[in-house]
Design an enzyme around this catalytic site. Structure first.
Site, mmCIF file in Angstrom:
data_model
loop_
_atom_site.group_PDB
_atom_site.id
_atom_site.type_symbol
_atom_site.label_atom_id
_atom_site.label_comp_id
_atom_site.label_asym_id
_atom_site.label_seq_id
_atom_site.Cartn_x
_atom_site.Cartn_y
_atom_site.Cartn_z
ATOM 1 N N PRO A 2 51.268 26.333 73.626
ATOM 2 C CG PRO A 2 53.370 26.392 74.200
ATOM 3 C CD PRO A 2 52.340 25.757 73.313
ATOM 4 C CD GLU A 3 46.368 30.764 75.081
ATOM 5 O OE1 GLU A 3 46.187 32.126 75.133
ATOM 6 O OE2 GLU A 3 45.466 29.910 75.451
ATOM 7 C CE LYS A 68 48.199 31.840 69.968
ATOM 8 N NZ LYS A 68 46.871 30.843 69.710
ATOM 9 N NE ARG A 275 39.922 26.011 70.880
ATOM 10 C CZ ARG A 275 41.117 26.842 71.012
ATOM 11 N NH1 ARG A 275 41.366 27.604 69.873
ATOM 12 N NH2 ARG A 275 41.738 26.197 71.735
#
Ligand SMILES: [Zn+2]
Length: 292
Positions: A2-3, A68, A275
């Site tokens: 999760p961010e 985060k 990415r």
């Protein structure tokens, strides 16, 4: 994953449930989670008792987020910091359950009221105890840059940080936690789309208005994502097990090959900064010279 928006949503949900409660029992089902932050972890036989001892009867006075990471601050001044990494979950049960914890539950915190569980299928996440909150703040100062939901995140501060990396791509710069903290692959792609900036462009090629557009887009995208409880794409859920709904509003992330919702061009996929990156060639042109 999760961010920032996912961790912020979890923290906002937990604040009213945890503040004022004390930890009455800690059960570590998998020592790996409390044994440091790297991929290779080792621990001694005393690690689990020491972790349990350090948290027992501690009263929670604050629940917060930095980058985060989530953290619990205790009345004694100690601090429990955690990172969910790929598949971590923080779950809250209001009533004591008689059922055995789920297969991926790694640490159980029984509170004076309710139970907090740390679950993690792939076990890349971690929990660390700092003796003082200021110790954690020192770590943050070294590791993390601007906090995008704070007042410190001004267009000027953002531009100054970015300009130190003129040859780095926008994608790589936004993913760097020491420039702006909390942005990962999902929100980086969404921010670039909203700002109409190609993620592969070098920072040095951005005009002042494009830097400003990126700054505005970061605030807009992250705030909207928090408002919808984050993006539940893989394992992420809120503490009550419900999913965040922001994935329904994604414009580019995970939509490569589909039509752009703004111009109907086919969205592209390219590897940028190591990415997978989704973007619209028409809305986010790479040849910025045409715009001048
Ligand atoms: Zn488009």
């Amino acid at each position: 994953m999760p961010e920032l928006p996912e961790v912020e949503s979890i923290v906002c949900s937990l604040q009213p449930l945890l503040v004022g409660r004390s930890i009455v029992r800690v059960t570590v089902l998998d020592p790996r989670i409390i044994a440091g932050t790297g991929n290779k972890r080792s621990w001694t036989s005393g690690a689990v008792p020491a972790f349990v001892e350090s948290l027992l009867y501690e009263k929670i006075v604050a629940v917060g987020r930095r980058a985060k990471n989530f953290f619990l601050v205790f009345a004694s001044g100690k601090c429990l910091v955690g990172h969910l990494k790929m598949t971590g979950q923080l779950l809250y049960e209001a009533r004591k359950s008689t059922a055995l914890p789920g297969p991926h539950v790694r640490v159980v915190f029984e509170l004076s009221q309710g139970t907090l569980l740390y679950a993690d299928a792939r076990r890349f996440g971690y929990l660390l105890v700092y003796p003082r909150f200021s110790d954690w703040e020192d770590v943050c100062k070294k590791a993390y840059g601007l906090e995008p939901l704070s007042n410190d995140f001004t267009p000027r501060a953002f531009a100054e940080r970015l300009k130190k990396k003129p040859h780095v791509s926008v994608k790589a710069a936004l993913l760097r936690q020491d420039i702006v903290s909390g942005i990962g692959n999902i929100y980086c792609d969404e921010v670039c789309f909203l700002a109409r900036v190609h993620p592969g462009r070098p920072i040095g090629s951005l005009r002042t208005e494009e830097l400003r557009a990126l700054h505005t887009a970061i605030k807009t995208v992250l705030r909207e994502a928090v408002r919808h409880g984050g993006s539940s794409i893989s394992d992420y859920v809120l503490p009550d097990g419900k999913k965040g709904s922001y994935a329904y509003f994604h414009q580019v992330y995970g939509r490569e090959g589909k039509l752009c919702r703004r111009c109907s061009a086919i969205l592209q996929k390219q590897r940028i900064a190591g990415r997978t990156t989704a973007f619209c060639m028409k809305c986010q042109p790479e040849c910025f010279d045409f715009l001048l």
